[in-house]
Enzyme design. Structure first.
Site, PDB file in Angstrom:
ATOM      1  N   CYS A 106       3.967  79.354   2.732  1.00 15.59           N
ATOM      2  CA  CYS A 106       3.466  79.415   1.352  1.00 15.59           C
ATOM      3  C   CYS A 106       1.953  79.587   1.281  1.00 15.59           C
ATOM      4  O   CYS A 106       1.434  80.440   0.541  1.00 15.59           O
ATOM      5  CB  CYS A 106       3.911  78.181   0.575  1.00 15.59           C
ATOM      6  SG  CYS A 106       3.238  76.604   1.184  1.00 15.59           S
ATOM      7  N   HIS A 159       3.225  72.436  -1.221  1.00 15.12           N
ATOM      8  CA  HIS A 159       3.712  73.802  -1.480  1.00 15.12           C
ATOM      9  C   HIS A 159       2.851  74.450  -2.564  1.00 15.12           C
ATOM     10  O   HIS A 159       2.323  73.774  -3.459  1.00 15.12           O
ATOM     11  CB  HIS A 159       5.178  73.778  -1.915  1.00 15.12           C
ATOM     12  CG  HIS A 159       5.804  75.137  -1.954  1.00 15.12           C
ATOM     13  ND1 HIS A 159       6.112  75.857  -0.827  1.00 15.12           N
ATOM     14  CD2 HIS A 159       6.159  75.926  -3.009  1.00 15.12           C
ATOM     15  CE1 HIS A 159       6.653  77.020  -1.170  1.00 15.12           C
ATOM     16  NE2 HIS A 159       6.678  77.086  -2.499  1.00 15.12           N
ATOM     17  N   HIS A 171       6.472  83.059  -4.534  1.00 15.16           N
ATOM     18  CA  HIS A 171       6.098  82.174  -3.417  1.00 15.16           C
ATOM     19  C   HIS A 171       6.970  82.461  -2.199  1.00 15.16           C
ATOM     20  O   HIS A 171       7.969  83.187  -2.275  1.00 15.16           O
ATOM     21  CB  HIS A 171       6.248  80.704  -3.829  1.00 15.16           C
ATOM     22  CG  HIS A 171       7.665  80.305  -4.155  1.00 15.16           C
ATOM     23  ND1 HIS A 171       8.184  79.080  -3.817  1.00 15.16           N
ATOM     24  CD2 HIS A 171       8.680  80.962  -4.796  1.00 15.16           C
ATOM     25  CE1 HIS A 171       9.422  78.976  -4.243  1.00 15.16           C
ATOM     26  NE2 HIS A 171       9.762  80.106  -4.831  1.00 15.16           N
TER      27      HIS A 171
END
Length: 209
Positions: A106, A159, A171
Site C-alpha cells: 500500500c 494501511h 489501493h
C-alpha cells in the site's frame, strides 16, 4: 361612369352614417359632392373605426449567464495522481513492493504515484505518510487526498490508499489481491477508516504533522 358610381357612394355613406353614428354626418355630406367619393368615404371609414392598436410583441431580453467558475484544485495535482493510480489497476500486491514490475504494497503504491505525478518522495511506511500534510475530515475528502486505516486494531496506522471521489479509494489491499478501487462504505474498510490527509505539491505543511 360618375352617374353610376354616385348611387353606390350615397348608399355606402348612409350605411356609415347609421352604423357609426352621426358624428361624421357633415363630413360625409361634403365628401359625396366630390369626384373621389369612393376613396374619401373609404378613408373616412378607416379613420372613424375605433380599433385598439395591435399589442407590441414583447422583446425578449437577453440574459447573460456566466458559466460557473471552476472550483479550485485543493489537492494540487489531483488529476495527475488519480490518472497515475488508475493506470496501475490490476498490478499485483507484494509486501514491501515498490515497482509496477514486481508489485506494490500500500505505501509503496503511494510512493510511486506521488513521485511520478508530483515529483515528491514520500516516507516508506503508511504510518510515516500519515504525518504529512493537513488533516481532512471524512466528510471533507476530495479527490487526491490520502486515506488511512487501522487494520490492526486501534493502534498505529497500517494501511493507506488514494481517495478518488464518490466515496471510493484506490489501493493495494493485501497479498493475493491486486490494486483495486474500493468503497469507503465497504463494511470492513469502513470500520477500519482512521482519517484523511491532504498533501499539496507546493505546500510546506506536507512536511509537518
Amino acid at each position: 361612369m360618375n352617374k353610376i358610381f354616385r348611387p353606390a357612394a350615397i348608399l355606402s355613406a348612409l350605411c356609415l352614417l347609421f352604423a357609426g353614428g352621426f358624428a361624421y354626418a357633415d363630413e360625409l355630406e361634403n365628401l359625396l359632392n366630390r369626384q373621389n367619393d369612393r376613396q374619401q368615404i373609404l378613408r373616412l371609414f378607416d379613420n372613424g373605426t375605433t380599433t385598439s392598436p395591435a399589442p407590441k410583441k414583447a422583446v425578449a431580453q437577453k440574459i447573460s449567464v456566466s458559466p460557473p467558475s471552476p472550483q479550485p484544485d485543493n489537492n494540487g495535482n489531483a488529476d495527475e495522481l488519480i490518472r497515475s493510480a488508475m493506470g496501475l489497476l490490476g498490478v499485483a500486491y507484494r509486501y514491501g513492493g515498490t515497482s509496477a514490475a514486481t508489485g506494490f504494497d500500500c505505501s509503496g503504491f503511494m510512493q510511486h504515484i506521488f513521485r511520478r505525478s508530483m515529483g515528491m518522495t514520500l516516507p516508506r511506511t503508511s504510518a510515516e505518510q500519515a504525518k504529512l500534510g493537513t488533516h481532512v475530515d471524512r466528510s471533507d475528502l476530495q479527490p487526491g487526498d490520502m486515506v488511512f486505516f487501522r487494520t490492526m486494531g486501534r493502534g498505529r496506522i497500517s494501511h493507506v490508499g488514494l481517495y478518488i471521489g464518490n466515496n471510493r479509494f484506490i489501493h493495494a489491499p493485501r497479498t493475493g489481491k491486486t490494486i483495486e478501487i474500493t468503497s469507503l462504505s465497504n463494511k470492513y474498510w469502513g470500520s477500519k477508516y482512521a482519517f484523511g490527509r491532504r498533501v499539496k505539491k507546493h505546500d510546506s505543511a506536507r512536511f509537518v504533522n
